[in-house]
Each structure stands twice: as structure tokens, then as C-alpha cells.
Design a protein around this motif. Sequence first.
Motif, PDB file in Angstrom:
ATOM      1  N   ARG A 263     -14.108  -7.293   8.703  1.00  0.00           N
ATOM      2  CA  ARG A 263     -15.269  -6.385   8.754  1.00  0.00           C
ATOM      3  C   ARG A 263     -16.587  -7.144   8.608  1.00  0.00           C
ATOM      4  O   ARG A 263     -17.576  -6.820   9.274  1.00  0.00           O
TER       5      ARG A 263
ATOM      6  N   ALA B 298     -15.994   1.613  -6.879  1.00  0.00           N
ATOM      7  CA  ALA B 298     -17.069   2.592  -7.026  1.00  0.00           C
ATOM      8  C   ALA B 298     -16.682   3.932  -6.411  1.00  0.00           C
ATOM      9  O   ALA B 298     -16.839   4.981  -7.041  1.00  0.00           O
ATOM     10  N   TYR B 299     -16.133   3.906  -5.182  1.00  0.00           N
ATOM     11  CA  TYR B 299     -15.815   5.164  -4.518  1.00  0.00           C
ATOM     12  C   TYR B 299     -14.630   5.870  -5.144  1.00  0.00           C
ATOM     13  O   TYR B 299     -14.486   7.077  -5.031  1.00  0.00           O
TER      14      TYR B 299
ATOM     15  N   SER C 178     -15.455  -4.148  -5.103  1.00  0.00           N
ATOM     16  CA  SER C 178     -16.558  -3.439  -5.763  1.00  0.00           C
ATOM     17  C   SER C 178     -16.785  -2.071  -5.103  1.00  0.00           C
ATOM     18  O   SER C 178     -16.935  -1.045  -5.788  1.00  0.00           O
ATOM     19  N   THR C 179     -16.767  -2.043  -3.790  1.00  0.00           N
ATOM     20  CA  THR C 179     -16.960  -0.784  -3.044  1.00  0.00           C
ATOM     21  C   THR C 179     -15.863   0.226  -3.390  1.00  0.00           C
ATOM     22  O   THR C 179     -16.145   1.396  -3.690  1.00  0.00           O
ATOM     23  N   ILE C 180     -14.622  -0.247  -3.355  1.00  0.00           N
ATOM     24  CA  ILE C 180     -13.499   0.681  -3.535  1.00  0.00           C
ATOM     25  C   ILE C 180     -13.412   1.149  -4.989  1.00  0.00           C
ATOM     26  O   ILE C 180     -13.097   2.314  -5.256  1.00  0.00           O
TER      27      ILE C 180
ATOM     28  N   GLU D 173     -15.707  -5.824  -1.268  1.00  0.00           N
ATOM     29  CA  GLU D 173     -14.976  -4.580  -0.956  1.00  0.00           C
ATOM     30  C   GLU D 173     -14.242  -4.040  -2.182  1.00  0.00           C
ATOM     31  O   GLU D 173     -14.097  -2.824  -2.334  1.00  0.00           O
TER      32      GLU D 173
ATOM     33  N   LYS E 163       0.832  -1.211   0.000  1.00  0.00           N
ATOM     34  CA  LYS E 163       0.000   0.000   0.000  1.00  0.00           C
ATOM     35  C   LYS E 163       0.863   1.255   0.000  1.00  0.00           C
ATOM     36  O   LYS E 163       0.534   2.241  -0.660  1.00  0.00           O
TER      37      LYS E 163
ATOM     38  N   GLN F 139      -8.749  -7.739   5.934  1.00  0.00           N
ATOM     39  CA  GLN F 139      -9.684  -6.709   6.417  1.00  0.00           C
ATOM     40  C   GLN F 139     -11.139  -6.987   5.996  1.00  0.00           C
ATOM     41  O   GLN F 139     -12.039  -6.851   6.830  1.00  0.00           O
ATOM     42  N   PRO F 140     -11.390  -7.368   4.724  1.00  0.00           N
ATOM     43  CA  PRO F 140     -12.789  -7.620   4.346  1.00  0.00           C
ATOM     44  C   PRO F 140     -13.432  -8.720   5.186  1.00  0.00           C
ATOM     45  O   PRO F 140     -14.577  -8.579   5.627  1.00  0.00           O
TER      46      PRO F 140
ATOM     47  N   VAL G 211      -4.714  -1.096  -3.165  1.00  0.00           N
ATOM     48  CA  VAL G 211      -4.304  -2.472  -2.899  1.00  0.00           C
ATOM     49  C   VAL G 211      -5.266  -3.050  -1.855  1.00  0.00           C
ATOM     50  O   VAL G 211      -5.442  -2.464  -0.787  1.00  0.00           O
ATOM     51  N   VAL G 212      -5.902  -4.156  -2.188  1.00  0.00           N
ATOM     52  CA  VAL G 212      -6.884  -4.767  -1.293  1.00  0.00           C
ATOM     53  C   VAL G 212      -6.400  -6.153  -0.900  1.00  0.00           C
ATOM     54  O   VAL G 212      -6.076  -6.967  -1.764  1.00  0.00           O
ATOM     55  N   GLY G 213      -6.331  -6.408   0.390  1.00  0.00           N
ATOM     56  CA  GLY G 213      -5.970  -7.743   0.875  1.00  0.00           C
ATOM     57  C   GLY G 213      -7.214  -8.519   1.263  1.00  0.00           C
ATOM     58  O   GLY G 213      -8.327  -8.005   1.178  1.00  0.00           O
TER      59      GLY G 213
ATOM     60  N   ASP H 189      -8.538  -3.556  16.461  1.00  0.00           N
ATOM     61  CA  ASP H 189      -8.333  -2.152  16.118  1.00  0.00           C
ATOM     62  C   ASP H 189      -9.686  -1.467  15.880  1.00  0.00           C
ATOM     63  O   ASP H 189      -9.884  -0.309  16.246  1.00  0.00           O
TER      64      ASP H 189
END
Lengths: 265, 265
Positions: free
Chosen positions: B100, B220-221, B216-218, B214, B84, B96-97, B91-93, B131
Motif C-alpha cells: 500500500r 486506533a480503528y 497504529s491505524t488498526i 498500519e 487471520k 500488505q503495508p 493479524v497484521v503481516g 488486486d
Amino acid sequence: MEQPIGVIDSGVGGLTVAKELMRQLPKEEFIYLGDTLRCPYGSRTKDEVRRFTWQMVNFLGQYDIKMLVVACNTATAFVLPELKAHLNIPVVGVIQPGARAAIKTSRNRKIGVIGTEGTISSKAYPNVLKDIHSEIEVYSLACPRLVPMVEQGILSGPEAEHIVDESLKPLQHIDEMDTLILGCTHYPLLKPVIQKVLGNQVTIISSGEETAREVSTILAYGNLLFHGERKPNHKLFTTGNLALFQHIANNWFGYKIPHIKSIRL
Amino acid sequence: MEQPIGVIDSGVGGLTVAKELMRQLPKEEFIYLGDTLRCPYGSRTKDEVRRFTWQMVNFLGQYDIKMLVVACNTATAFVLPELKAHLNIPVVGVIQPGARAAIKTSRNRKIGVIGTEGTISSKAYPNVLKDIHSEIEVYSLACPRLVPMVEQGILSGPEAEHIVDESLKPLQHIDEMDTLILGCTHYPLLKPVIQKVLGNQVTIISSGEETAREVSTILAYGNLLFHGERKPNHKLFTTGNLALFQHIANNWFGYKIPHIKSIRL
């Protein structure tokens, strides 16, 4: 980051989103504003919804929020692109998270959406769903009787079941629909009744839960999460009757929120 | 945006993530690289995992990817922050998804995590979970026998049930655990067996599904989604035996992927 997250809604419905936000992000601080005085937005014109939404956003301006959550489907449908274009903080609506969760959940790509007249006629859900996945079939249905029902506290029992059953009639003959999006933040309070009426073969998506999840995602990717330890000092505001709002908020949250105030926009 | 999304993994396990990505984002194009030759990463040192991961990222450099998905829990645990910090794309690992999603799902905040020795000893899941939410209790368990089992194609039947049952023994006496994260991309192929062993009171979270959501989310944003119509031309690469990789990929995807090649790093 210490700053709070702003949450706006047409009234009390967005409290279901706020509750999920507080549950999934217990270290974050939230400032909620419900425009109870002018609720519901569902049957208002786009221009009215725009004007009211900007008034709420401007009120939150004094709190230096690090993110804005539009916890109202109608306001999301009408004003989200404009808010995103004009604000320099992340803006999250309730429509895209529900749509993405439905795409994840549905195995046969036959997805139902229920919402207010404004949300359904805006076609916001089918637009977002089909933009991501062209082959999805969307069954949309406006259920104008459900919001007043929730606002009156009719959440279970024969009367609730009767109204939900009548409202959902047009969806009940669609055998293949495997996922239903609750496209209104009031509806999660009716989830058990809706599940009973539709049967267990339909997975029900609550925009509140999914929006909280995406807020968590976007905070993390934008390095906006608060990492320390604190007891957040949430603030709730209403434009309408304070006692009624307090009653509903304390009831839904299950504890007494210390800071609830009435304001004028 | 037309550019493809890069997906890297230690071997074939990440294909479960790739499959979910293609299902939830059917307009996007993916380039997958599995380091089958040096799989598994689970018991390798941090330095080895770092070096191998960067070699994969450098290979994908030629494809002008718009996002990188690290579809391997071990590589995510060891190398994600560094990737990152150094890459100028999102960069998505896979950690975290899943974390969450577990926070969203769990009602009593008692969450189990199973993974390779590397992932579990890195404490990446408890760190991410705590966290966000200090009060979560995490039950972590390394299950080194499950990856070889999946690689050998033992996905159901008495032998599979026996190995899963033995592997999960330490978690089976924890009555209150209501959510289990599959912290390894191989494990979703064992989900039915794991569910049978643990019972229906435990909700099982597959990192693959949640990571795709996620991504897809990232996209989009970040305004990175592809909005047109096209038939994406996915490319798959392996550092190991081509015939075996092709067999597994075609088998898991359920159709023949035209572009699969073997490469050297």
C-alpha cells in the motif's frame, strides 16, 4: 464489495482527498458531496458544522455506502467521534492518518500543523499526536488566508509565495521542526510553495494521500475491498454553483468527470 | 487496552519491525519471538514455514496478546490468510503495508520488489499490488545473498556495496522503476547501500516502518490503543543462541533490553 465509498467535505478541498482515493484505489467507486454553498466551515461554530455534516451524511444514506470518509479537517475535528458512534460502517477522518504519518516520518518528534481556525482551536491534531506519543512537541498555526487563496486559484507565483511566507512566519524560526502536517485539504495545492518557503529539511504531510492509504488499509482488514474488474462510475455532488464546481473538479482531476450534479440539502 | 502486542519472526530481521513499532507506538508493550534456531525461512517449504509459525503463535498464546504482527515476509506470504482465519485478534503481516505504501508513493506505477526466494516465488507482492491496482507493473527479484550478509553484520563498505550491486543488477536497467519495496525485514539495514546503488530517483519502502504505521491505524480503528501513561516492559525471546541474539538486539536498538530470554518451541 461492490458498494461505493462516500466522501463528504465542506467544499472543493476534499477533492484532493477524492483524487488520491481514486489514484490509490482505482477499482473503488466514490460518491463525493461538497457543501460548497456553506463553505468554508473553518470559522463556523461546532453546532453548525455538526448540523451540516449530518445533513450530508443523510444525503449519502440513499447510496448504501460501505464506508464514509470525512474529507474535511474541521468536520473531522468536531464530528468524527459522533459519526463513528452512530454509523454502522467504518468512518475515516483526515486527522488521524496525517498524525500517524507524521509520527512515522518525524525523526526528532517536533511536528508542525497548519489548518483553519476551527481545526487549530479544536486541538484535534495535538490530542491525537500526544495520545499516541506523549513526548511529541506540536507547533500549531491557523492560516485563515490560505483557503480563500486556493478557492481563487492562486496556487503559485509571487503573490502565492508572499501570502504563504507571511502566514507561516511564526513557524519559520522553529529550526528543529522536521515535519509539517497540512491540516486542511485545500493546502496540498500549495505544497510546492509551502516547501519553498520552509525549505527541504521539512517533510510535508498531505492528509489526502495519507487518508487514502488508511482507507485502503481499513478496507483490506475489514474485507471490504472490491476484488473484480470494473470501470467505476464516480458521482460528484455540490450544494453550490454547478458550473464553478465542475470547472474546479475537471481542472484538478485533469479529465472531465461525467456525473456532477447540484443538489439542495 | 493494556495487553501486549505479539511479534513473530524467523530470526533477528523482525527486530527492525519491532524497533519501528516501539518508536511509533511508545506506549504499547511488545513481546517478540525470533525463531533464530531455524532461520532463515526463505528457502524452506511452505509446510515447514506453516508449522514453525504456528509453534510461535502458540507460544505467544500465554501472553494474552491483543494483536499479532507477523514480521517475516516469508511467513506472511505463506501463512497470513490461515492465521487471520483462525485467530480472533487482528493479524497484521508485512506484505500488505509495504504494498500500500508503494502504491501511495509510486507516480508511474512501476514498482520493484526484492525479497527471499520464498517470498518472491510466492508472488505475494504482485498479487496484493495487482488486486488493488491492475495496471501496476511489478519487477520481482530474489536476493538470497542479502540476509546472510546482514546476519554477519556486513552493512556498509565496499564488500556490502559489491554484493548489493551484483544482487540488484537485473533491476538496474529498468529506468522507469520509481519505487522499490524491501520485501524482507533484514533489508532496511542495507537501505543506505541499496539507495546508493539504485540512485536517488528510486523511493525505497521499508516494510517495518509501514507495518508499524498500519498497526497504529488498526489499533486506533479497533479501539485497541493503550491510552494511559506507562513505561512498557517489552519481552524478547529467541529459539537460538542467547548471547548472539542479545548482542544483535542491543546493538540494533541502541540500548540494553532488560528482558531477553532463550526458549525452546
